[in-house]
Every structure is written in C-alpha cells, then in structure tokens.
Scaffold this active site. Sequence first.
Site, PDB file in Angstrom:
ATOM      1  N   GLU A  54       0.823  -1.207   0.000  1.00 19.60           N
ATOM      2  CA  GLU A  54       0.000   0.000   0.000  1.00 19.60           C
ATOM      3  C   GLU A  54       0.858   1.259   0.000  1.00 19.60           C
ATOM      4  OE1 GLU A  54      -2.228  -2.884   2.840  1.00 19.60           O
ATOM      5  OE2 GLU A  54      -0.211  -2.620   2.032  1.00 19.60           O
ATOM      6  N   TRP A 173      20.002 -36.297 -17.132  1.00 19.07           N
ATOM      7  CA  TRP A 173      18.824 -35.590 -16.590  1.00 19.07           C
ATOM      8  C   TRP A 173      17.598 -36.429 -16.845  1.00 19.07           C
ATOM      9  CZ3 TRP A 173      19.825 -31.520 -13.635  1.00 19.07           C
ATOM     10  CH2 TRP A 173      20.979 -30.791 -13.853  1.00 19.07           C
ATOM     11  N   ASP A 203      25.684 -35.357  -5.163  1.00 19.48           N
ATOM     12  CA  ASP A 203      25.564 -34.350  -6.221  1.00 19.48           C
ATOM     13  C   ASP A 203      26.292 -33.042  -5.954  1.00 19.48           C
ATOM     14  OD1 ASP A 203      23.916 -36.189  -7.463  1.00 19.48           O
ATOM     15  OD2 ASP A 203      22.061 -35.266  -6.727  1.00 19.48           O
ATOM     16  N   SER A 226      21.394 -35.732  10.750  1.00 17.22           N
ATOM     17  CA  SER A 226      21.518 -35.946  12.197  1.00 17.22           C
ATOM     18  C   SER A 226      22.979 -36.089  12.619  1.00 17.22           C
ATOM     19  CB  SER A 226      20.750 -37.205  12.605  1.00 17.22           C
ATOM     20  OG  SER A 226      21.254 -38.342  11.922  1.00 17.22           O
ATOM     21  N   GLU A 255      13.909 -30.744  -2.045  1.00 20.97           N
ATOM     22  CA  GLU A 255      14.292 -31.261  -3.360  1.00 20.97           C
ATOM     23  C   GLU A 255      14.818 -32.690  -3.327  1.00 20.97           C
ATOM     24  OE1 GLU A 255      16.529 -29.032  -6.075  1.00 20.97           O
ATOM     25  OE2 GLU A 255      15.100 -27.386  -6.169  1.00 20.97           O
TER      26      GLU A 255
END
Length: 327
Positions: A54, A173, A203, A226, A255
């Site tokens: 606003e 992929w 990765d 952990s 992910e």
Amino acid sequence: MTQADSRWMGAALALAERGRGRTAPNPNVGCVIVRDGRVFGRGWTQAGGRPHAEAMALTEAGTNARGATAYVTLEPCAHQSPRGPACSELLIEAGVARVVAALEDPDARTAGQGFTRLEVAGIIVARSVRANEARRSMAGFLTRQALDRPLVTLKLATSLDGCIAMADGSSRWITGPQARAHAHLERSRHEAILVGRGTYDADSPRLDVRLPGLEARGPMCVLLSSTVQDLPGWTVVTAPHAIATLPNVDHILVEGGAAVASAFLAADLVDRLLLYRAPILIGGGKPALRDIGLTDLADAHGRWAIVDARQLGMDRLEVYERERNEA
C-alpha cells in the site's frame, strides 16, 4: 463484487506474486490504486518486508489517490512498526474513498482492526474479493500464522515408473530443459531449499537459481542431517520439524532425495507437491519414495487435490495441495 472489482483484484494478485519468497516475515501483498478506470499506483511488498504494498502504491499515486479505490490482497495493517507506519492510516491520510480487500489479516496485531479503522474514517470497505486466490498467493505467510512453520513444497522429478535415478544413482537428466527451468523458477519463489545428506554427498548441489534476471534470488541452502553439525554456506537441521526454527522462512522447497521426501511425508509436513514426470521408463531404478508410514490404503485417499497441470516440453507437471481442515 463487481466485474471491475474482480479485474483490478486480479492485477493486485499478479503484483503480489512478484514478492513471493522475498518478503518474510511479512506477507507478499499486492495493491493497485484505481480512479475512473485508470491505475494511478501499483505496489507489492518489497524484499525483507518493507515498504508494504500500500505504501508503495500510494507513493506512486500521490494526490491521485484522493477519491480512488485501493485494491489490496490483504487487509491493510493496523499496527505501528519501527519500520514504517500502519497502512490503514496511510490510506486514510491519502483520502481514498474505497478499499477492496481479498483477505482479513490473521496477524493478531491487525485481525480486522484495519478494516474497522478504515470504516470509522468513512471509507467504504469490500471484503473477500477473490479470496481463494489470495490464500494460495500468501500460503506461506498464512501457514506460518496458522501452524507456526513454513509452507513446505516437495519437488519430485520422476520417470513414468516412479524412479528418480538409475540403479547406480545417476539422475542427470530425467526431465528436459523446460521442466528444469520451471524448477529454477520455483526455487526463486522460496526463501530456503532443503536436501538430505545423501543428495549432498552424491551431487554437491549448488541449489542456486540459474534463470536470467533471477540469479540474485538464490535461497538459503538447508541440509537435513543428524550427523553433520556445521557446514560452511549451509544451515543444518536435524529433523523435519526443525524447519519451524528457520528465521524469515515462510516457503521451503524440499528437493530430495527419497529418504528426505519420505521423512517429510511421514511427518505430514508437505503442503504442496510438484510432480515433474518424464516420458521415460527406467525399470529397476531408485524409487521416488520409501516407507511413509501408510498402514491402510484407505488412508491414502482424500489427502491430495490437484490444482494445476501443464505440459513442459516433453514432460508433464502436476501440482497438488494437501487438504487440511485446520489450515
């Protein structure tokens, strides 16, 4: 609600999306100032939560806000803050004639008081215009208010037979470039991305945003482990529920991998599911999920509602939302 109200609220909702994943702990709000069918001011909550939508729209409108209608996706705030004035007061001072809002603010500091303040000042207030769309737009803020944790989106990229990788772990992929670009857009709309130790070791993910113009929107990198206590450049959490302690995070994207996805599902922490499916069969690959604690098939039904589906090149995207009575 008039047709014009719906139209201009749609413009405010579109503006609100510009701030998604950037405004926590404040909601991503959009606002347009309209008079005689013409837009004089536009605003959306800026990165870090200020200025509010606003305030931005009123600054742009200037004196043209007098007698205008302000369309805003959330009730204008009623509380003073060291970071800026209450938006309800700004609207009153600007002399707007009417305020059209999508949702009441659940924050106890406002919670209807903004509407009351406007009406006492003689401003006409219309509520609940395109409310469902506003709830989806501000789902992160609303989840934090209702459940005291971020909105959790789980991303899965699978083959048709539900695999996320070959048996040897190779996964680049599974999906094509259009699906991967969409996934990077989703990254830009979250304050944090989480992966597990297995994904990190296999990765070495960067978890950045690789889309032109959005590179600066890279979110916080979170590792679920952990055993790891400290990792440079990363925030470590030891259990799924620990995401509630992440500062200024209202949207978190999970992910992978399969163990992490299953842990969040087993804890019933997933609110939104992004399922990217490639038109390939792997057979004998690594499955997308492990045990999620389901003991009766009947309990699997009625939990997920599809809210979007689209083709991304050769791949198919389906978006599901968890149906919850309490949120």
